[in-house]
Design a protein around this motif. Structure first.
Motif, PDB file in Angstrom:
ATOM      1  N   GLN A  58       0.816  -1.217   0.000  1.00  0.00           N
ATOM      2  CA  GLN A  58       0.000   0.000   0.000  1.00  0.00           C
ATOM      3  C   GLN A  58       0.848   1.265   0.000  1.00  0.00           C
ATOM      4  OE1 GLN A  58      -3.019  -0.340   3.032  1.00  0.00           O
ATOM      5  NE2 GLN A  58      -3.699  -2.330   2.284  1.00  0.00           N
ATOM      6  N   TRP A  95       1.402   3.544  -2.256  1.00  0.00           N
ATOM      7  CA  TRP A  95       0.820   3.868  -3.563  1.00  0.00           C
ATOM      8  C   TRP A  95       1.733   4.732  -4.417  1.00  0.00           C
ATOM      9  CZ3 TRP A  95      -2.276   0.217  -3.112  1.00  0.00           C
ATOM     10  CH2 TRP A  95      -3.186   0.064  -2.061  1.00  0.00           C
ATOM     11  N   THR A  96       2.346   5.746  -3.808  1.00  0.00           N
ATOM     12  CA  THR A  96       3.182   6.660  -4.590  1.00  0.00           C
ATOM     13  C   THR A  96       4.424   5.947  -5.117  1.00  0.00           C
ATOM     14  OG1 THR A  96       2.342   8.572  -3.422  1.00  0.00           O
ATOM     15  CG2 THR A  96       4.455   8.843  -4.512  1.00  0.00           C
ATOM     16  N   ASP A 133       1.638  12.621  -5.374  1.00  0.00           N
ATOM     17  CA  ASP A 133       1.053  11.507  -4.630  1.00  0.00           C
ATOM     18  C   ASP A 133       0.145  10.690  -5.538  1.00  0.00           C
ATOM     19  OD1 ASP A 133       2.214  11.882  -2.213  1.00  0.00           O
ATOM     20  OD2 ASP A 133       0.677  13.292  -1.519  1.00  0.00           O
ATOM     21  N   PHE A 134       0.169   9.392  -5.352  1.00  0.00           N
ATOM     22  CA  PHE A 134      -0.761   8.502  -6.039  1.00  0.00           C
ATOM     23  C   PHE A 134      -1.770   7.988  -5.024  1.00  0.00           C
ATOM     24  CE2 PHE A 134       2.496   8.345  -9.221  1.00  0.00           C
ATOM     25  CZ  PHE A 134       1.850   7.998 -10.388  1.00  0.00           C
ATOM     26  N   SER A 135      -3.028   7.855  -5.443  1.00  0.00           N
ATOM     27  CA  SER A 135      -4.008   7.167  -4.600  1.00  0.00           C
ATOM     28  C   SER A 135      -3.913   5.676  -4.899  1.00  0.00           C
ATOM     29  CB  SER A 135      -5.411   7.674  -4.910  1.00  0.00           C
ATOM     30  OG  SER A 135      -5.793   7.224  -6.198  1.00  0.00           O
ATOM     31  N   GLY A 136      -4.560   4.873  -4.056  1.00  0.00           N
ATOM     32  CA  GLY A 136      -4.583   3.427  -4.292  1.00  0.00           C
ATOM     33  C   GLY A 136      -5.182   3.093  -5.646  1.00  0.00           C
ATOM     34  N   ASP A 137      -6.283   3.775  -5.999  1.00  0.00           N
ATOM     35  CA  ASP A 137      -6.941   3.501  -7.278  1.00  0.00           C
ATOM     36  C   ASP A 137      -6.021   3.844  -8.452  1.00  0.00           C
ATOM     37  OD1 ASP A 137      -9.188   2.540  -6.137  1.00  0.00           O
ATOM     38  OD2 ASP A 137     -10.345   4.403  -6.320  1.00  0.00           O
ATOM     39  N   GLN A 138      -5.338   4.970  -8.338  1.00  0.00           N
ATOM     40  CA  GLN A 138      -4.436   5.376  -9.429  1.00  0.00           C
ATOM     41  C   GLN A 138      -3.288   4.380  -9.586  1.00  0.00           C
ATOM     42  OE1 GLN A 138      -3.557   9.177  -7.831  1.00  0.00           O
ATOM     43  NE2 GLN A 138      -5.029  10.267  -9.121  1.00  0.00           N
TER      44      GLN A 138
END
Ligand SMILES: [Zn+2]
Length: 214
Positions: free
Chosen positions: A106, A108-109, A176-181
């Protein structure tokens, strides 16, 4: 309360405590139990199969049921080994697996940035004859691959919907990346690797000359 310290198959925390949440006793074998546990870090649930002494309930254990005579017979889901698709060049496969590892943890980024690196390396390998990809942004590379029919139009459309290059105004390190991205980046990257490396290798293998029948 019953609890166990295990590796979580969801968040991959190495020594994380799981809280006991429920039990089912097999009617065909009363020593055998399916027990339900929840990870204290990510709150995902696992089923642990326990086989124990007569007249003992997993729920009555003050701590780890294994300390009270229960044997652990299996944990579901299993911890999956994440691998790059077949026939992907080694350096790219290593980066892809590192990205998958970040995704599972997790981060994400870190995962999103790593998938981008994989796409940069993979598209460099795929560059059409006479076209220099080095100074091109990912989305420009994808457009070029589409123009030369090295990817499908659907893949190009998909690439335009996800943040392949991020925001030009910000430095990538700050993004930053989200989990979905991050998961979308994974889906796209994996498909591109399969399309560009796995499928051509399979087609070559299946076109190998076959001995004619006499
Ligand atoms: Zn967890």
């Amino acid at each position: 309360m019953a609890e166990m310290v295990l590796t979580c198959p969801y968040c991959l925390s190495n020594r994380i405590t799981f809280t006991f949440k429920g039990q089912y006793q097999w009617t065909s074998n009363p020593h055998t139990w399916n027990t339900f546990w929840v990870c204290r870090k990510c709150e995902e649930g696992i089923v642990v199969k326990l086989v124990g002494p007569s007249h003992s309930l997993p729920s009555d254990c003050p701590g780890d049921p294994r300390d009270a005579g229960f044997d652990l017979y299996g944990i579901r889901p299993r911890i999956q080994q994440f691998r790059a698709p077949a026939n992907v060049p080694d350096a790219i496969a290593r980066d892809f697996e590192e990205a998958l590892d970040n995704l599972r943890r997790q981060k994400w980024t870190s995962a999103g940035m790593m998938f981008r690196k994989v796409l940069q390396r993979a598209t460099t390998e795929m560059a059409p004859e006479g076209i220099e990809f080095r100074n091109m942004r990912l989305i420009q590379r994808i457009n070029s691959l589409d123009k030369h029919r090295l990817i499908t139009p659907a893949m190009k459309d998909w690439a335009h919907k996800i943040r392949l290059d991020g925001n030009e105004a910000t430095h990538e390190e700050d993004e930053d990346f989200s989990g979905d991205q991050a998961r979308l980046m994974k889906e796209f990257t994996e498909l591109l690797l399969i399309y560009s490396f796995t499928l051509p290798a399979r087609i070559t293998a299946s076109n190998d000359p076959i001995e004619p029948e006499n």
